[in-house]
Design a protein around this motif. Sequence first.
Motif, PDB file in Angstrom:
ATOM      1  N   PRO A 184     -15.338   2.467  -4.350  1.00 18.51           N
ATOM      2  CA  PRO A 184     -15.402   2.614  -5.808  1.00 18.51           C
ATOM      3  C   PRO A 184     -14.400   1.738  -6.558  1.00 18.51           C
ATOM      4  N   VAL A 185     -13.542   1.016  -5.830  1.00 14.30           N
ATOM      5  CA  VAL A 185     -12.517   0.205  -6.489  1.00 14.30           C
ATOM      6  C   VAL A 185     -13.177  -0.840  -7.387  1.00 14.30           C
ATOM      7  N   ARG A 186     -12.578  -1.046  -8.540  1.00 12.22           N
ATOM      8  CA  ARG A 186     -13.073  -2.042  -9.483  1.00 12.22           C
ATOM      9  C   ARG A 186     -12.280  -3.333  -9.275  1.00 12.22           C
ATOM     10  N   VAL A 187     -12.977  -4.471  -9.371  1.00 10.64           N
ATOM     11  CA  VAL A 187     -12.403  -5.751  -8.946  1.00 10.64           C
ATOM     12  C   VAL A 187     -12.231  -6.710 -10.115  1.00 10.64           C
ATOM     13  N   VAL A 188     -10.987  -7.191 -10.268  1.00 11.80           N
ATOM     14  CA  VAL A 188     -10.686  -8.286 -11.192  1.00 11.80           C
ATOM     15  C   VAL A 188     -10.451  -9.519 -10.337  1.00 11.80           C
ATOM     16  N   LEU A 189     -11.347 -10.493 -10.424  1.00  5.10           N
ATOM     17  CA  LEU A 189     -11.243 -11.695  -9.606  1.00  5.10           C
ATOM     18  C   LEU A 189     -10.552 -12.797 -10.396  1.00  5.10           C
ATOM     19  N   LEU A 190      -9.520 -13.396  -9.801  1.00  6.95           N
ATOM     20  CA  LEU A 190      -8.783 -14.498 -10.431  1.00  6.95           C
ATOM     21  C   LEU A 190      -9.073 -15.795  -9.687  1.00  6.95           C
ATOM     22  N   SER A 191      -9.304 -16.868 -10.435  1.00  9.05           N
ATOM     23  CA  SER A 191      -9.594 -18.152  -9.809  1.00  9.05           C
ATOM     24  C   SER A 191      -8.888 -19.271 -10.560  1.00  9.05           C
ATOM     25  N   ALA A 192      -8.438 -20.271  -9.804  1.00  6.49           N
ATOM     26  CA  ALA A 192      -7.849 -21.456 -10.427  1.00  6.49           C
ATOM     27  C   ALA A 192      -8.929 -22.368 -10.994  1.00  6.49           C
ATOM     28  N   PHE A 193     -10.183 -22.140 -10.569  1.00 10.56           N
ATOM     29  CA  PHE A 193     -11.293 -22.987 -11.007  1.00 10.56           C
ATOM     30  C   PHE A 193     -12.372 -22.120 -11.638  1.00 10.56           C
ATOM     31  N   LEU A 194     -12.662 -22.366 -12.894  1.00 11.32           N
ATOM     32  CA  LEU A 194     -13.672 -21.584 -13.603  1.00 11.32           C
ATOM     33  C   LEU A 194     -15.039 -22.226 -13.382  1.00 11.32           C
ATOM     34  N   ASP A 195     -15.615 -21.942 -12.237  1.00 12.47           N
ATOM     35  CA  ASP A 195     -16.902 -22.506 -11.846  1.00 12.47           C
ATOM     36  C   ASP A 195     -18.017 -21.515 -12.162  1.00 12.47           C
ATOM     37  N   GLY A 196     -19.038 -21.977 -12.913  1.00 14.52           N
ATOM     38  CA  GLY A 196     -20.110 -21.090 -13.325  1.00 14.52           C
ATOM     39  C   GLY A 196     -20.866 -20.486 -12.161  1.00 14.52           C
ATOM     40  N   ALA A 197     -21.128 -21.288 -11.116  1.00 11.89           N
ATOM     41  CA  ALA A 197     -21.883 -20.787  -9.971  1.00 11.89           C
ATOM     42  C   ALA A 197     -21.103 -19.703  -9.232  1.00 11.89           C
ATOM     43  N   ILE A 198     -19.790 -19.916  -9.053  1.00  9.28           N
ATOM     44  CA  ILE A 198     -18.974 -18.919  -8.355  1.00  9.28           C
ATOM     45  C   ILE A 198     -18.849 -17.658  -9.191  1.00  9.28           C
ATOM     46  N   GLY A 245     -14.151   1.007 -17.365  1.00  9.06           N
ATOM     47  CA  GLY A 245     -15.565   0.822 -17.059  1.00  9.06           C
ATOM     48  C   GLY A 245     -16.202  -0.388 -17.699  1.00  9.06           C
ATOM     49  N   GLU A 246     -15.399  -1.271 -18.294  1.00  4.41           N
ATOM     50  CA  GLU A 246     -15.943  -2.452 -18.952  1.00  4.41           C
ATOM     51  C   GLU A 246     -16.022  -3.636 -17.984  1.00  4.41           C
ATOM     52  N   THR A 247     -16.831  -4.617 -18.351  1.00  2.67           N
ATOM     53  CA  THR A 247     -16.910  -5.879 -17.621  1.00  2.67           C
ATOM     54  C   THR A 247     -16.300  -6.963 -18.501  1.00  2.67           C
ATOM     55  N   VAL A 248     -15.451  -7.798 -17.916  1.00  2.93           N
ATOM     56  CA  VAL A 248     -14.736  -8.825 -18.682  1.00  2.93           C
ATOM     57  C   VAL A 248     -14.928 -10.179 -18.009  1.00  2.93           C
ATOM     58  N   LEU A 249     -15.400 -11.152 -18.798  1.00  2.00           N
ATOM     59  CA  LEU A 249     -15.546 -12.519 -18.307  1.00  2.00           C
ATOM     60  C   LEU A 249     -14.738 -13.445 -19.199  1.00  2.00           C
ATOM     61  N   ALA A 250     -14.012 -14.369 -18.589  1.00  2.00           N
ATOM     62  CA  ALA A 250     -13.243 -15.336 -19.368  1.00  2.00           C
ATOM     63  C   ALA A 250     -14.184 -16.070 -20.310  1.00  2.00           C
ATOM     64  N   PRO A 251     -13.814 -16.201 -21.582  1.00  2.00           N
ATOM     65  CA  PRO A 251     -14.677 -16.927 -22.522  1.00  2.00           C
ATOM     66  C   PRO A 251     -15.026 -18.327 -22.022  1.00  2.00           C
ATOM     67  N   GLU A 252     -14.093 -18.948 -21.303  1.00  2.00           N
ATOM     68  CA  GLU A 252     -14.314 -20.304 -20.820  1.00  2.00           C
ATOM     69  C   GLU A 252     -15.447 -20.390 -19.799  1.00  2.00           C
ATOM     70  N   ASP A 277      -4.873 -19.270 -15.044  1.00  2.48           N
ATOM     71  CA  ASP A 277      -4.056 -19.780 -16.140  1.00  2.48           C
ATOM     72  C   ASP A 277      -3.909 -18.769 -17.277  1.00  2.48           C
ATOM     73  N   ALA A 278      -4.677 -17.685 -17.230  1.00  6.40           N
ATOM     74  CA  ALA A 278      -4.561 -16.656 -18.267  1.00  6.40           C
ATOM     75  C   ALA A 278      -3.153 -16.076 -18.243  1.00  6.40           C
TER      76      ALA A 278
END
Length: 213
Positions: free
Chosen positions: A79-93, A125-132, A109-110
């Motif tokens: 049930p854990v909720r996941v915040v994924l951090l990436s150095a590359f903001l790739d649309g496919a990933i 319970g929200e979903t958050v996507l970097a605007p970029e 970089d945030a």
Amino acid sequence: MPSARTRIVIAEDHPLFREALSATIRERPDFELVGEAATGRAALDRIRELAPDVVVLDLKLPDLDGLQVLAALRRAQSPVRVVLLSAFLDGAIAYEAVAAGAEAYLSKDADRERVCDTIAAVARGETVLAPEIQAGIAQEIRTRGAVSRTALSPREQEVLALVAEGHSAPDIGKRLYLSPATVKGHLQSLYEKLGVSDRAAAVAEAMRRGLLE
């Protein structure tokens, strides 16, 4: 009586980044940092052991990357909720991450406050996507939708397989008992669906899309 704090595990292999994020999380009265990990397997162990509410997961981790950890968590129905951090903001990933069950995808970089605000939102319970990354995800959705709408017919799959084997159009016609005009029609349809203009490009694009084994 105050509400329970959000219990968090951080999985990040860069010590300085992990320490900075840990310090910021500890400053938040609504957060409780319960564990840290520097590898993907260690992250899975900490999550199974500590049952946090949220894990902040680096995309690039030793031994298992963030997407592999995420897949393992979802297979286990964690049930854990996941915040994924990436150095590359790739649309496919980002698309793959959200499709696999990540609740948030942010750039490394945030600033730390933004990451913490995202953790709080995810815990609600929200979903958050970097605007970029939103434009990139939208493009992926359009591209993948186009692929699904242009699925090859069984006959087109047969023609494509024979093209990939190097057979000429007349030979394909003989093998499939089709007239030259019909083979030409199937080839033209293949080119249009794959967005290419010749046989070699059709084979390469089909391989890229996983249409050929």
